[in-house]
Design a protein around this motif. Structure first.
Motif, PDB file in Angstrom:
ATOM      1  N   LEU A   1      39.947  -3.012 -15.722  1.00 10.21           N
ATOM      2  CA  LEU A   1      39.738  -1.433 -15.158  1.00 10.21           C
ATOM      3  C   LEU A   1      40.907  -1.439 -13.851  1.00 10.21           C
ATOM      4  CD1 LEU A   1      38.564   1.196 -15.416  1.00 10.21           C
ATOM      5  CD2 LEU A   1      36.861   0.405 -13.835  1.00 10.21           C
ATOM      6  N   LEU A   2      40.749  -2.327 -13.041  1.00  8.97           N
ATOM      7  CA  LEU A   2      41.675  -2.378 -11.933  1.00  8.97           C
ATOM      8  C   LEU A   2      43.229  -2.081 -12.638  1.00  8.97           C
ATOM      9  CD1 LEU A   2      42.889  -2.828  -8.870  1.00  8.97           C
ATOM     10  CD2 LEU A   2      42.727  -5.393  -9.499  1.00  8.97           C
ATOM     11  N   GLY A   3      43.326  -3.137 -13.580  1.00  5.31           N
ATOM     12  CA  GLY A   3      44.841  -3.131 -14.274  1.00  5.31           C
ATOM     13  C   GLY A   3      45.299  -1.838 -14.893  1.00  5.31           C
ATOM     14  N   ILE A   4      44.232  -1.157 -15.651  1.00 11.51           N
ATOM     15  CA  ILE A   4      44.402  -0.019 -16.293  1.00 11.51           C
ATOM     16  C   ILE A   4      44.769   1.124 -15.365  1.00 11.51           C
ATOM     17  CG2 ILE A   4      43.380   1.623 -17.925  1.00 11.51           C
ATOM     18  CD1 ILE A   4      41.728  -0.657 -19.129  1.00 11.51           C
ATOM     19  N   VAL A   5      43.861   1.412 -14.406  1.00 10.82           N
ATOM     20  CA  VAL A   5      43.989   2.443 -13.151  1.00 10.82           C
ATOM     21  C   VAL A   5      45.392   2.100 -12.635  1.00 10.82           C
ATOM     22  CG1 VAL A   5      43.035   3.276 -11.196  1.00 10.82           C
ATOM     23  CG2 VAL A   5      41.491   2.623 -12.969  1.00 10.82           C
ATOM     24  N   GLY A   6      45.673   0.764 -12.359  1.00 14.42           N
ATOM     25  CA  GLY A   6      47.162   0.497 -11.851  1.00 14.42           C
ATOM     26  C   GLY A   6      48.112   0.821 -12.752  1.00 14.42           C
TER      27      GLY A   6
ATOM     28  N   ILE B   1      48.326  -1.657  -5.494  1.00 18.70           N
ATOM     29  CA  ILE B   1      47.988  -0.453  -4.611  1.00 18.70           C
ATOM     30  C   ILE B   1      46.390  -0.201  -5.002  1.00 18.70           C
ATOM     31  CG2 ILE B   1      48.327   1.794  -4.145  1.00 18.70           C
ATOM     32  CD1 ILE B   1      51.449   1.280  -4.939  1.00 18.70           C
ATOM     33  N   VAL B   2      45.849  -0.002  -6.032  1.00 20.34           N
ATOM     34  CA  VAL B   2      44.698   0.309  -6.287  1.00 20.34           C
ATOM     35  C   VAL B   2      43.536  -0.798  -5.770  1.00 20.34           C
ATOM     36  CG1 VAL B   2      42.825   0.491  -7.983  1.00 20.34           C
ATOM     37  CG2 VAL B   2      45.171   1.573  -8.282  1.00 20.34           C
ATOM     38  N   LEU B   3      44.020  -2.035  -5.803  1.00 23.01           N
ATOM     39  CA  LEU B   3      43.243  -3.159  -5.143  1.00 23.01           C
ATOM     40  C   LEU B   3      43.116  -2.825  -3.674  1.00 23.01           C
ATOM     41  CD1 LEU B   3      41.395  -5.595  -5.575  1.00 23.01           C
ATOM     42  CD2 LEU B   3      43.711  -7.165  -5.648  1.00 23.01           C
ATOM     43  N   LEU B   4      44.263  -2.840  -3.110  1.00 24.75           N
ATOM     44  CA  LEU B   4      44.458  -2.756  -1.756  1.00 24.75           C
ATOM     45  C   LEU B   4      43.248  -1.275  -1.198  1.00 24.75           C
ATOM     46  CD1 LEU B   4      47.917  -3.334  -0.888  1.00 24.75           C
ATOM     47  CD2 LEU B   4      46.022  -4.803  -0.183  1.00 24.75           C
ATOM     48  N   ILE B   5      43.410  -0.308  -1.850  1.00 28.33           N
ATOM     49  CA  ILE B   5      42.423   0.875  -1.700  1.00 28.33           C
ATOM     50  C   ILE B   5      40.920   0.345  -1.794  1.00 28.33           C
ATOM     51  CG2 ILE B   5      41.854   3.067  -2.367  1.00 28.33           C
ATOM     52  CD1 ILE B   5      44.988   3.619  -2.915  1.00 28.33           C
ATOM     53  N   TYR B   6      40.612  -0.357  -2.866  1.00 26.71           N
ATOM     54  CA  TYR B   6      39.388  -0.744  -3.305  1.00 26.71           C
ATOM     55  C   TYR B   6      38.623  -1.801  -1.995  1.00 26.71           C
ATOM     56  CZ  TYR B   6      35.742  -3.325  -5.666  1.00 26.71           C
ATOM     57  OH  TYR B   6      34.584  -3.834  -6.120  1.00 26.71           O
ATOM     58  N   ILE B   7      39.563  -2.678  -1.649  1.00 28.68           N
ATOM     59  CA  ILE B   7      39.326  -3.351  -0.338  1.00 28.68           C
ATOM     60  C   ILE B   7      39.113  -2.408   0.853  1.00 28.68           C
ATOM     61  CG2 ILE B   7      40.183  -5.535   1.096  1.00 28.68           C
ATOM     62  CD1 ILE B   7      41.611  -6.558  -1.460  1.00 28.68           C
ATOM     63  N   ARG B   8      40.052  -1.708   0.855  1.00 29.94           N
ATOM     64  CA  ARG B   8      39.726  -0.730   2.199  1.00 29.94           C
ATOM     65  C   ARG B   8      38.361  -0.011   2.208  1.00 29.94           C
ATOM     66  NH1 ARG B   8      42.302  -0.377   7.203  1.00 29.94           N
ATOM     67  NH2 ARG B   8      43.891  -1.557   6.039  1.00 29.94           N
ATOM     68  N   VAL B   9      38.209   0.411   1.225  1.00 27.75           N
ATOM     69  CA  VAL B   9      37.133   1.450   0.765  1.00 27.75           C
ATOM     70  C   VAL B   9      35.707   0.261   0.938  1.00 27.75           C
ATOM     71  CG1 VAL B   9      35.813   2.602  -0.743  1.00 27.75           C
ATOM     72  CG2 VAL B   9      37.929   3.261  -0.507  1.00 27.75           C
ATOM     73  N   GLY B  10      35.933  -0.700   0.431  1.00 21.21           N
ATOM     74  CA  GLY B  10      34.667  -1.685   0.504  1.00 21.21           C
ATOM     75  C   GLY B  10      34.518  -2.072   2.012  1.00 21.21           C
ATOM     76  N   GLN B  11      35.526  -2.417   2.638  1.00 17.83           N
ATOM     77  CA  GLN B  11      35.235  -2.831   4.221  1.00 17.83           C
ATOM     78  C   GLN B  11      34.709  -1.564   4.887  1.00 17.83           C
ATOM     79  OE1 GLN B  11      39.383  -3.484   5.249  1.00 17.83           O
ATOM     80  NE2 GLN B  11      39.185  -5.849   4.839  1.00 17.83           N
ATOM     81  N   ARG B  12      34.931  -0.255   4.604  1.00 15.95           N
ATOM     82  CA  ARG B  12      34.505   0.779   5.409  1.00 15.95           C
ATOM     83  C   ARG B  12      32.890   0.980   5.048  1.00 15.95           C
ATOM     84  NH1 ARG B  12      38.880   5.602   4.987  1.00 15.95           N
ATOM     85  NH2 ARG B  12      40.383   4.522   6.454  1.00 15.95           N
ATOM     86  N   ARG B  13      32.504   0.681   3.615  1.00 15.06           N
ATOM     87  CA  ARG B  13      31.119   0.606   3.454  1.00 15.06           C
ATOM     88  C   ARG B  13      30.306  -0.338   3.941  1.00 15.06           C
ATOM     89  NH1 ARG B  13      31.538   2.088  -3.130  1.00 15.06           N
ATOM     90  NH2 ARG B  13      32.146   3.996  -3.028  1.00 15.06           N
ATOM     91  N   ALA B  14      31.075  -1.573   3.919  1.00 11.34           N
ATOM     92  CA  ALA B  14      30.103  -2.748   4.684  1.00 11.34           C
ATOM     93  C   ALA B  14      29.962  -2.281   6.031  1.00 11.34           C
ATOM     94  CB  ALA B  14      31.127  -4.123   4.554  1.00 11.34           C
TER      95      ALA B  14
END
Length: 94
Positions: A38-43, A78-91
């Motif tokens: 899914l990451l690759g497809i969205v990317g 780019i999508v993975l970096l956004i995913y990581i950033r959002v995950g850090q904010r949730r944590a």
């Protein structure tokens, strides 16, 4: 048969782009194979959009081009970096 073949290629390219993005971005990402696809497809969609926006490129020449695969990988990073950033904010928020 054409749609099925295209769908299989989208999944394969998504897996490759997602896997390369996960290998390039430092740190451990807890993702399943499905999430990597899914990451690759969205990317890929993001990479295609950015290619059209920046270089006025389009898919008229076909889906499978070296520039399209590179754009898919860049988009997936780019999508993975956004995913990581959002995950850090949730944590931090919980």
């Amino acid at each position: 048969m054409g749609f099925l073949f295209t769908l299989i290629w989208v999944i394969i390219i998504g897996l490759i782009a997602g896997f390369i993005a996960r290998a390039v971005v430092p740190g451990r990402q807890a993702m399943s194979v499905g999430m990597t696809i899914l990451l690759g497809i969205v990317g890929s969609f993001l990479g295609g959009f950015l290619g059209k926006l920046l270089f006025n490129a389009d898919g008229q020449d076909g889906f499978f081009q070296p520039s399209g695969i590179i754009g898919s990988i860049i988009g997936a990073v780019i999508v993975l970096l956004i995913y990581i950033r959002v995950g850090q904010r949730r944590a931090v928020g919980h």
